[in-house]
Scaffold this motif. Structure first.
Motif, PDB file in Angstrom:
ATOM      1  N   ASP A   1      64.440  29.078  67.653  1.00  0.00           N
ATOM      2  CA  ASP A   1      64.052  27.979  66.770  1.00  0.00           C
ATOM      3  C   ASP A   1      62.721  27.402  67.221  1.00  0.00           C
ATOM      4  O   ASP A   1      62.389  27.419  68.414  1.00  0.00           O
ATOM      5  N   PHE A   2      61.972  26.874  66.257  1.00  0.00           N
ATOM      6  CA  PHE A   2      60.688  26.250  66.531  1.00  0.00           C
ATOM      7  C   PHE A   2      60.815  24.774  66.176  1.00  0.00           C
ATOM      8  O   PHE A   2      60.737  24.394  64.999  1.00  0.00           O
ATOM      9  N   LYS A   3      61.034  23.930  67.187  1.00  0.00           N
ATOM     10  CA  LYS A   3      61.297  22.515  66.948  1.00  0.00           C
ATOM     11  C   LYS A   3      60.129  21.830  66.266  1.00  0.00           C
ATOM     12  O   LYS A   3      60.319  20.852  65.525  1.00  0.00           O
ATOM     13  N   GLU A   4      58.909  22.344  66.513  1.00  0.00           N
ATOM     14  CA  GLU A   4      57.730  21.736  65.896  1.00  0.00           C
ATOM     15  C   GLU A   4      57.538  22.181  64.447  1.00  0.00           C
ATOM     16  O   GLU A   4      56.631  21.704  63.766  1.00  0.00           O
ATOM     17  N   ASP A   5      58.387  23.096  63.980  1.00  0.00           N
ATOM     18  CA  ASP A   5      58.255  23.635  62.619  1.00  0.00           C
ATOM     19  C   ASP A   5      59.648  23.794  62.029  1.00  0.00           C
ATOM     20  O   ASP A   5      60.167  24.894  61.886  1.00  0.00           O
ATOM     21  N   LYS A   6      60.253  22.650  61.704  1.00  0.00           N
ATOM     22  CA  LYS A   6      61.638  22.656  61.220  1.00  0.00           C
ATOM     23  C   LYS A   6      61.769  23.419  59.907  1.00  0.00           C
ATOM     24  O   LYS A   6      62.774  24.101  59.670  1.00  0.00           O
TER      25      LYS A   6
ATOM     26  N   SER B   1      62.078  27.085  60.739  1.00  0.00           N
ATOM     27  CA  SER B   1      63.339  27.400  61.415  1.00  0.00           C
ATOM     28  C   SER B   1      64.534  27.259  60.480  1.00  0.00           C
ATOM     29  O   SER B   1      65.527  27.981  60.622  1.00  0.00           O
ATOM     30  N   ASP B   2      64.459  26.326  59.524  1.00  0.00           N
ATOM     31  CA  ASP B   2      65.554  26.165  58.562  1.00  0.00           C
ATOM     32  C   ASP B   2      65.578  27.299  57.541  1.00  0.00           C
ATOM     33  O   ASP B   2      66.612  27.550  56.909  1.00  0.00           O
ATOM     34  N   THR B   3      64.447  27.967  57.370  1.00  0.00           N
ATOM     35  CA  THR B   3      64.331  28.993  56.321  1.00  0.00           C
ATOM     36  C   THR B   3      64.555  30.396  56.852  1.00  0.00           C
ATOM     37  O   THR B   3      65.131  31.243  56.150  1.00  0.00           O
ATOM     38  N   PHE B   4      64.140  30.661  58.102  1.00  0.00           N
ATOM     39  CA  PHE B   4      64.142  32.032  58.607  1.00  0.00           C
ATOM     40  C   PHE B   4      64.976  32.189  59.865  1.00  0.00           C
ATOM     41  O   PHE B   4      65.065  31.278  60.700  1.00  0.00           O
ATOM     42  N   TYR B   5      65.578  33.348  59.959  1.00  0.00           N
ATOM     43  CA  TYR B   5      66.390  33.758  61.103  1.00  0.00           C
ATOM     44  C   TYR B   5      65.514  34.644  61.969  1.00  0.00           C
ATOM     45  O   TYR B   5      65.008  35.670  61.507  1.00  0.00           O
ATOM     46  N   VAL B   6      65.304  34.241  63.219  1.00  0.00           N
ATOM     47  CA  VAL B   6      64.393  34.949  64.116  1.00  0.00           C
ATOM     48  C   VAL B   6      65.155  35.391  65.363  1.00  0.00           C
ATOM     49  O   VAL B   6      65.708  34.554  66.088  1.00  0.00           O
ATOM     50  N   LEU B   7      65.160  36.688  65.617  1.00  0.00           N
ATOM     51  CA  LEU B   7      65.763  37.248  66.821  1.00  0.00           C
ATOM     52  C   LEU B   7      64.696  38.003  67.591  1.00  0.00           C
ATOM     53  O   LEU B   7      63.825  38.656  66.999  1.00  0.00           O
ATOM     54  N   ALA B   8      64.765  37.955  68.922  1.00  0.00           N
ATOM     55  CA  ALA B   8      63.806  38.677  69.759  1.00  0.00           C
ATOM     56  C   ALA B   8      64.493  39.130  71.035  1.00  0.00           C
ATOM     57  O   ALA B   8      65.392  38.457  71.544  1.00  0.00           O
ATOM     58  N   ASN B   9      64.073  40.284  71.538  1.00  0.00           N
ATOM     59  CA  ASN B   9      64.642  40.757  72.804  1.00  0.00           C
ATOM     60  C   ASN B   9      63.928  40.145  74.002  1.00  0.00           C
ATOM     61  O   ASN B   9      64.402  40.247  75.130  1.00  0.00           O
ATOM     62  N   ASP B  10      62.784  39.499  73.762  1.00  0.00           N
ATOM     63  CA  ASP B  10      62.028  38.860  74.833  1.00  0.00           C
ATOM     64  C   ASP B  10      61.319  37.639  74.245  1.00  0.00           C
ATOM     65  O   ASP B  10      60.214  37.747  73.709  1.00  0.00           O
ATOM     66  N   ALA B  11      61.972  36.486  74.343  1.00  0.00           N
ATOM     67  CA  ALA B  11      61.425  35.274  73.738  1.00  0.00           C
ATOM     68  C   ALA B  11      60.069  34.907  74.325  1.00  0.00           C
ATOM     69  O   ALA B  11      59.197  34.388  73.622  1.00  0.00           O
ATOM     70  N   ASP B  12      59.875  35.174  75.609  1.00  0.00           N
ATOM     71  CA  ASP B  12      58.593  34.835  76.239  1.00  0.00           C
ATOM     72  C   ASP B  12      57.436  35.622  75.637  1.00  0.00           C
ATOM     73  O   ASP B  12      56.296  35.146  75.614  1.00  0.00           O
ATOM     74  N   LYS B  13      57.708  36.829  75.158  1.00  0.00           N
ATOM     75  CA  LYS B  13      56.689  37.606  74.459  1.00  0.00           C
ATOM     76  C   LYS B  13      56.537  37.151  73.016  1.00  0.00           C
ATOM     77  O   LYS B  13      55.433  37.012  72.490  1.00  0.00           O
ATOM     78  N   ALA B  14      57.671  36.935  72.361  1.00  0.00           N
ATOM     79  CA  ALA B  14      57.661  36.715  70.917  1.00  0.00           C
ATOM     80  C   ALA B  14      57.093  35.355  70.525  1.00  0.00           C
ATOM     81  O   ALA B  14      56.294  35.253  69.587  1.00  0.00           O
ATOM     82  N   ILE B  15      57.499  34.302  71.226  1.00  0.00           N
ATOM     83  CA  ILE B  15      57.163  32.950  70.787  1.00  0.00           C
ATOM     84  C   ILE B  15      55.657  32.704  70.708  1.00  0.00           C
ATOM     85  O   ILE B  15      55.177  32.129  69.715  1.00  0.00           O
TER      86      ILE B  15
ATOM     87  N   HIS C   1      48.882  40.861  69.393  1.00  0.00           N
ATOM     88  CA  HIS C   1      49.864  40.352  70.350  1.00  0.00           C
ATOM     89  C   HIS C   1      51.025  41.337  70.496  1.00  0.00           C
ATOM     90  O   HIS C   1      51.479  41.935  69.519  1.00  0.00           O
ATOM     91  N   ASN C   2      51.519  41.514  71.698  1.00  0.00           N
ATOM     92  CA  ASN C   2      52.717  42.315  71.943  1.00  0.00           C
ATOM     93  C   ASN C   2      53.938  41.407  71.805  1.00  0.00           C
ATOM     94  O   ASN C   2      54.187  40.546  72.645  1.00  0.00           O
ATOM     95  N   PHE C   3      54.703  41.611  70.732  1.00  0.00           N
ATOM     96  CA  PHE C   3      55.851  40.760  70.429  1.00  0.00           C
ATOM     97  C   PHE C   3      57.129  41.226  71.111  1.00  0.00           C
ATOM     98  O   PHE C   3      58.125  40.511  71.068  1.00  0.00           O
TER      99      PHE C   3
END
Length: 207
Positions: free
Chosen positions: A130-135, A138-152, A104-106
């Motif tokens: 954040d991933f609402k289906e995986d609290k 999301s509570d454990t890790f900090y996730v940043l992306a320059n393109d959320a549509d690619k990353a998610i 996958h291209n993230f």
């Protein structure tokens, strides 16, 4: 002393021993082989941008059922200024990072354990994914992306489970398009390096 398939010239006794013990532990847990001369384009990653020199001391392929992944022995240099009180000081650090090529291209993604400061910043500037289906994730890790549509789409359940299983608290994952690296800036230990290797091996088998 057995033959060591990494560059030892100029290493301190401590750094040599850390690399050597790590190499032996990896060989006991995985089918690893020296890669030869491969350019992994480490200059593409923010993790290494603050260093003046990034030197690959050794690289090893972990043979995997689906896609090979890699372990990198890296020496990093940075300079500390003495603010006019004397000459600048050159520092060297030896670190172990794992690398995987993913389908996958993230885009660009940063994942690391979330700190209290991250949580406070998030209250004011909601920039984290954040991933609402995986609290739990999301509570454990900090996730940043320059393109959320690619990353998610790439950070799916299999990927998140693999990250949750990394068994230490100081690692950083950075992804640039199809290349993922994971490592930390703590003292090299065989145990930590085996955990990083388990992660990329699992990732290449599932993702």
């Amino acid at each position: 002393m057995d033959f060591v398939p990494f560059d030892t010239v100029g290493l301190t006794t401590t750094d040599f021993d850390n690399f050597y013990q790590t190499y032996k532990a990896l060989g006991q847990n995985f089918d690893i082989q020296p890669t030869g001369d491969i350019d992994f384009h480490l200059e593409d990653f923010e993790a290494f941008r603050s260093y003046t020199t990034v030197r690959l001391r050794g690289s090893f392929v972990i043979k995997n059922v689906k896609t090979d992944c890699y372990i990198l022995f890296i020496e990093l240099e940075h300079v500390t200024s003495n603010t006019g009180r004397g000459p600048s000081v050159n520092h060297k650090e030896c670190q172990v990072w794992a690398l995987a090529y993913v389908k996958h291209n993230f885009g660009r993604v940063l994942i690391r354990p979330e700190t209290l400061a991250d949580k406070i910043i998030e209250l004011v500037h909601p920039i984290e994914i954040d991933f609402k289906e995986d609290k739990a994730f999301s509570d454990t890790f900090y996730v940043l992306a320059n393109d959320a549509d690619k990353a998610i789409p790439g950070i799916d359940r299999n990927f998140r489970n693999a990250v949750m299983d990394v068994r230490h608290d100081h690692f950083t994952i950075e992804i640039f398009d199809h290349t993922l690296i994971i490592g930390d800036r703590k003292l090299i230990t065989p145990e930590r390096s085996v955990h990083l290797s388990e992660f990329v091996s699992r990732l290449c088998s599932q993702c």
